[in-house]
Design an enzyme around this catalytic site. Structure first.
Site, short mmCIF file in Angstrom:
data_model
loop_
_atom_site.label_atom_id
_atom_site.label_comp_id
_atom_site.label_asym_id
_atom_site.label_seq_id
_atom_site.Cartn_x
_atom_site.Cartn_y
_atom_site.Cartn_z
N HIS A 261 -34.31 22.26 15.55
CA HIS A 261 -32.88 22.06 15.70
C HIS A 261 -32.26 23.19 16.51
O HIS A 261 -32.88 24.23 16.74
CB HIS A 261 -32.19 21.98 14.33
CG HIS A 261 -32.42 20.67 13.63
ND1 HIS A 261 -33.60 20.38 12.96
CD2 HIS A 261 -31.64 19.57 13.49
CE1 HIS A 261 -33.51 19.16 12.44
NE2 HIS A 261 -32.33 18.66 12.75
N LYS B 284 -27.67 25.61 13.52
CA LYS B 284 -27.89 24.91 12.25
C LYS B 284 -28.11 25.93 11.14
O LYS B 284 -28.97 26.80 11.25
CB LYS B 284 -29.06 23.95 12.35
CG LYS B 284 -29.26 23.08 11.10
CD LYS B 284 -30.31 22.01 11.34
CE LYS B 284 -30.58 21.19 10.09
NZ LYS B 284 -29.36 20.51 9.59
#
Length: 264
Positions: free
Chosen positions: A155, A159
């Site tokens: 990600h 995040k």
């Protein structure tokens, strides 16, 4: 069914801004209020200029639900705030569609009891991308035949949680479908963690959005399942589906895959 009136929490975030675009394209959906931790005049005026609407902004979710006629809360905030908003929404008879993770098993059990008592729907989706949910379903099939597997989730560097809710949900579904006794439960120092009997590796780097691989190993062979979200528009079809379906639900649904089963 008439127009579904929506309060959107987290409108200034990247997911929130993408959700605004998607909702304004749907004739049966209407945003009636924003819920945000601050009142950003520049954001409000920008949305008013683009879409020709002027909507109230509430810092307090409870006050929003008391003042406005809201059918559905879309929460795209953080795990901590999302949990609070979900409970406030249910307490006020507003159906939550939640795209944040961080709910424990006990949280989900209590939420399910409350929703069933009130006969109202609630959807918590670790991932709104249809392709990501299909990857989970394919992994459930594969693990029956190739029980040794590891998960890699990648990600963007903004995040805040690791491993991702999608990876944890994938491992949970694989555990339920496979043979846990054959899973690799050991971990090396450089690896991430073990959840539901499967090793999960987390990568956080700029340039990424949301990506996941499940790698299965067998006798002289491997099988790799991979899904990539290259932008946040990939989550919108699943989000819109949830908003439309939640009005007919009378309990908690955790995971978009359950709605796909309903489609079939």
């Amino acid at each position: 069914m008439g127009t579904i009136k929506i309060a959107l929490a987290g409108p200034r975030g990247k997911m929130g801004q993408e959700a605004i675009k998607a909702i304004f394209q749907e004739e049966n959906l209407e945003i009636v209020a924003w819920i945000d931790r601050v009142i950003d005049a520049n954001f409000v005026s920008q949305v008013e200029h683009i879409y020709g609407v002027k909507l109230p902004v509430y810092v307090d979710a409870a006050l929003c639900f008391q003042k406005e006629a809201v059918d559905v809360l879309i929460d795209l905030t953080t795990p901590e705030i999302g949990k609070v908003h979900t409970q406030i929404a249910v307490d006020n008879g507003v159906r939550p569609v939640v795209g944040t993770t961080g709910f424990t098993s006990e949280d989900l059990k209590e939420l399910q009891k409350t929703c069933e008592k009130k006969q109202m729907g609630c959807i918590i989706a670790p991932n709104f991308a249809i392709g990501a949910v299909l990857l989970m379903k394919f992994a459930q099939i594969a693990v029956k035949y190739m029980p040794y597997a590891e998960i890699i989730e990648l990600h963007h560097d903004g995040k805040k949680d690791a491993p991702s809710g999608t990876a944890l949900k994938t491992a949970q579904l694989m555990e339920a479908a496979g043979n846990p006794a054959q899973n690799q439960n050991h971990m090396f120092p450089a690896q991430g963690l073990n959840a539901h009997g499967y090793n999960i590796h987390s990568v956080r780097l700029p340039g990424m959005v949301a990506h996941q691989e499940v790698i299965f190993g067998g006798d002289g062979q491997t099988l790799t399942l991979r899904h990539d979200s290259f932008n946040r528009a990939s989550f919108m079809s699943g989000l819109i589906m949830c908003v439309n379906k939640i009005m007919d639900l009378h309990t908690l649904v955790y995971g978009l895959e359950n709605l796909l089963d309903d489609e079939a």
